[in-house]
Design an enzyme around this catalytic site. Structure first.
Site, PDB file in Angstrom:
ATOM      1  N   ASP A 276      20.315  84.976 -61.656  1.00 51.06           N
ATOM      2  CA  ASP A 276      20.898  85.370 -63.056  1.00 51.06           C
ATOM      3  C   ASP A 276      22.648  84.809 -62.597  1.00 51.06           C
ATOM      4  O   ASP A 276      23.286  85.710 -62.532  1.00 51.06           O
ATOM      5  CB  ASP A 276      20.792  86.774 -63.181  1.00 51.06           C
TER       6      ASP A 276
ATOM      7  N   LYS B  10      24.252  92.880 -58.583  1.00 49.47           N
ATOM      8  CA  LYS B  10      23.787  94.129 -58.687  1.00 49.47           C
ATOM      9  C   LYS B  10      22.348  94.053 -58.046  1.00 49.47           C
ATOM     10  O   LYS B  10      21.873  92.926 -57.995  1.00 49.47           O
ATOM     11  CB  LYS B  10      23.679  94.699 -60.192  1.00 49.47           C
TER      12      LYS B  10
ATOM     13  N   SER C  61      16.564  88.102 -74.713  1.00 48.45           N
ATOM     14  CA  SER C  61      16.248  87.024 -75.408  1.00 48.45           C
ATOM     15  C   SER C  61      15.496  86.016 -74.432  1.00 48.45           C
ATOM     16  O   SER C  61      15.494  84.955 -74.716  1.00 48.45           O
ATOM     17  CB  SER C  61      17.506  86.474 -75.715  1.00 48.45           C
ATOM     18  N   SER C  62      14.734  86.825 -73.426  1.00 48.20           N
ATOM     19  CA  SER C  62      14.200  85.743 -72.552  1.00 48.20           C
ATOM     20  C   SER C  62      12.828  86.228 -72.105  1.00 48.20           C
ATOM     21  O   SER C  62      12.731  87.695 -72.143  1.00 48.20           O
ATOM     22  CB  SER C  62      14.963  85.425 -71.456  1.00 48.20           C
ATOM     23  N   VAL C  63      11.996  85.575 -71.749  1.00 45.65           N
ATOM     24  CA  VAL C  63      10.659  86.026 -70.989  1.00 45.65           C
ATOM     25  C   VAL C  63      10.628  85.179 -69.589  1.00 45.65           C
ATOM     26  O   VAL C  63      10.760  84.061 -69.657  1.00 45.65           O
ATOM     27  CB  VAL C  63       9.430  85.835 -71.964  1.00 45.65           C
ATOM     28  N   VAL C  64      10.171  85.902 -68.628  1.00 40.42           N
ATOM     29  CA  VAL C  64       9.985  85.288 -67.417  1.00 40.42           C
ATOM     30  C   VAL C  64       8.366  85.363 -67.208  1.00 40.42           C
ATOM     31  O   VAL C  64       7.883  86.437 -67.123  1.00 40.42           O
ATOM     32  CB  VAL C  64      10.594  86.030 -66.137  1.00 40.42           C
TER      33      VAL C  64
ATOM     34  N   LEU D 278       6.174  88.218 -66.136  1.00 41.87           N
ATOM     35  CA  LEU D 278       6.423  88.999 -64.859  1.00 41.87           C
ATOM     36  C   LEU D 278       7.730  90.089 -65.380  1.00 41.87           C
ATOM     37  O   LEU D 278       7.980  90.857 -64.705  1.00 41.87           O
ATOM     38  CB  LEU D 278       7.156  88.063 -63.948  1.00 41.87           C
ATOM     39  N   GLY D 279       8.316  89.700 -66.357  1.00 42.52           N
ATOM     40  CA  GLY D 279       9.171  90.466 -67.165  1.00 42.52           C
ATOM     41  C   GLY D 279      10.165  90.056 -68.085  1.00 42.52           C
ATOM     42  O   GLY D 279       9.694  88.840 -68.482  1.00 42.52           O
ATOM     43  N   ARG D 280      11.018  90.886 -68.895  1.00 41.14           N
ATOM     44  CA  ARG D 280      11.300  90.650 -70.307  1.00 41.14           C
ATOM     45  C   ARG D 280      12.882  90.716 -70.089  1.00 41.14           C
ATOM     46  O   ARG D 280      13.423  91.764 -69.548  1.00 41.14           O
ATOM     47  CB  ARG D 280      10.649  91.125 -71.560  1.00 41.14           C
TER      48      ARG D 280
ATOM     49  N   LYS E 110      11.610  81.056 -66.644  1.00 41.48           N
ATOM     50  CA  LYS E 110      12.317  81.753 -67.674  1.00 41.48           C
ATOM     51  C   LYS E 110      12.632  81.045 -68.924  1.00 41.48           C
ATOM     52  O   LYS E 110      13.051  79.849 -68.926  1.00 41.48           O
ATOM     53  CB  LYS E 110      13.817  82.181 -66.882  1.00 41.48           C
TER      54      LYS E 110
ATOM     55  N   ASP F  12      28.163  89.293 -61.712  1.00 40.55           N
ATOM     56  CA  ASP F  12      27.206  90.128 -61.905  1.00 40.55           C
ATOM     57  C   ASP F  12      26.436  90.628 -60.852  1.00 40.55           C
ATOM     58  O   ASP F  12      24.956  90.541 -60.901  1.00 40.55           O
ATOM     59  CB  ASP F  12      26.152  89.683 -63.218  1.00 40.55           C
TER      60      ASP F  12
ATOM     61  N   THR G  20      27.850  94.509 -65.402  1.00 43.05           N
ATOM     62  CA  THR G  20      27.275  96.024 -65.686  1.00 43.05           C
ATOM     63  C   THR G  20      28.307  97.287 -65.130  1.00 43.05           C
ATOM     64  O   THR G  20      28.961  96.993 -64.226  1.00 43.05           O
ATOM     65  CB  THR G  20      26.122  96.239 -64.483  1.00 43.05           C
TER      66      THR G  20
ATOM     67  N   ASN H 272      19.716  91.841 -59.888  1.00 42.37           N
ATOM     68  CA  ASN H 272      19.801  90.346 -59.884  1.00 42.37           C
ATOM     69  C   ASN H 272      19.618  89.667 -58.291  1.00 42.37           C
ATOM     70  O   ASN H 272      20.065  88.672 -58.043  1.00 42.37           O
ATOM     71  CB  ASN H 272      21.429  89.873 -60.279  1.00 42.37           C
TER      72      ASN H 272
END
Length: 386
Positions: A168, A152, A35-38, A30-32, A53, A150, A187, A155
């Site tokens: 997040d 935004k 340092s992580s992959v979902v 679903l996303g990257r 995650k 954070d 951010t 998130n």
């Protein structure tokens, strides 16, 4: 079938499969992150979809043990904030020597950031709904002495009913008071003035910060939702940071003509440079922007109601004839500044996103506001003379 194990070293596969694969069936990415992959995954026992995650502790610039402690801190915060309707639900978690897995509820409509890229800007009614849910989540966090740090659009997730889910919590931390934090995180375009002052000036009047930083970021988000671009943006980051520290933003440009004074007032109250004068989450929720409009109680009069219906039909017929006729556009005004004309402004904005939406990335050096920072080129007069 895609599996997470494909991206994990073989020595970790057995432990991973024993802890996670026996309960869940991993699906597509679903996303990257850095340092992580979902990935989407399905719980085998209930056939329910979730999002996992996977944090790779070995693929970080920092020490892996420090990264593990940061992930465990995020896990502790997530456990503390469970139970609120607008905070992401942590369903399960696993830990190995090299990886940490967080299993969350899945939000089919993705990030608010992506949704905003599609619609360009939101109506005041929709913005009111998003901000009420976000502020309610912040009130829940702040009452438990937790700062998110954070806030935004990236998130904030949207579930199947388009409700807000704050996610997040990597930068989130517990505080005892509002004057105990000093580190720089977040951010750039959402950073509050006090964070910048604390970290950029040695001789400074402000030395610490706390929960008000989340309220500042909420003001930046609300501004962005209503007009499609953030209040503080410049290609030169130092210029942008100076704008933030001075609180230089505008609510008087053409795109704000259709926004109510209550909405402008709330934004101005959230974007106050002095954190002591900034609204808290409780005060923001009590702002007139969120007030319910009570309808007066009236008695039913059939004759008056029928007469009103006849007048309404006649009015609609006249309006239909009026709108059927194209509105006149003054060539002089069109040449001078087409962006001040409402229909032209919407046409320009929507066309810009259709043509340049592939430019909008999530990298630090790119921002959707770049599409709005330059004034339209006035070349109609040149074409006429030619």
């Amino acid at each position: 079938t895609m599996t997470i194990a494909n991206s994990i070293p073989s020595e970790e596969n057995n432990e991973y499969c024993n802890q996670f694969h026996s309960k869940y069936e991993p699906k597509e990415i679903l996303g990257r992150g850095l340092s992580s992959v979902v990935r989407r995954c399905v719980e085998k026992s209930s056939k329910t979809e979730f999002a996992v995650k996977v944090i790779d502790l070995n693929n970080l610039d920092t020490n892996s043990e420090d990264a593990r402690q940061d992930a465990l801190k995020e896990l502790r915060i997530l456990r503390l904030v469970q139970g609120h309707a607008n905070i992401i639900l942590l369903h399960d978690h696993f830990e190995t020597e090299a990886y940490i897995f967080f299993v969350f509820e899945i939000c089919p409509h993705g990030e608010l950031f992506e949704h905003l890229n599609k619609v360009v800007r939101m109506s005041e009614k929709r913005t009111r709904g998003v901000m009420r849910q976000l502020l309610d989540a912040l009130e829940f966090l702040h009452s438990r002495q937790i700062v998110h740090r954070d806030i935004k659009a990236e998130n904030i997730l949207l579930d199947a009913e388009m409700s807000v889910k704050l996610t997040d919590f990597g930068f989130a931390t517990e505080v005892e008071t509002d004057d105990c934090l000093t580190d720089l995180c977040g951010t750039p375009s959402y950073l509050s003035p006090e964070i910048l002052v604390v970290n950029m000036y040695e001789s400074r009047s402000i030395r610490v910060y706390g929960r008000p930083v989340d309220m500042w970021a909420s003001g930046v988000l609300m501004y962005t939702l209503l007009v499609g671009s953030p209040p503080f943006w410049h290609r030169r980051q130092m210029t942008m940071l100076r704008m933030i520290m001075e609180g230089r933003f505008s609510l008087d440009t053409p795109e704000w003509e259709e926004v109510s004074e209550a909405a402008k007032s709330l934004i101005a109250s959230l974007l106050r440079v002095d954190p002591g004068q900034r609204l808290t989450s409780v005060q923001a929720l009590a702002h007139p922007f969120f007030a319910k409009q009570e309808l007066p109680c009236v008695t039913f009069d059939r004759r008056t109601r029928f007469r009103s219906a006849i007048l309404a039909v006649r009015c609609l017929c006249r309006l239909h004839r009026a709108y059927a006729m194209p509105a006149r556009l003054e060539l002089r005004r069109l040449r001078a500044d087409p962006y001040t004309i409402r229909n032209m402004r919407r046409l320009i904005d929507n066309t810009a996103f259709l043509v340049y939406s592939h430019w909008v990335k999530k990298a630090e050096d790119q921002n959707r506001a770049a599409l709005f920072e330059n004034s339209p080129k006035m070349d109609l007069a040149a074409q006429d003379s030619g």
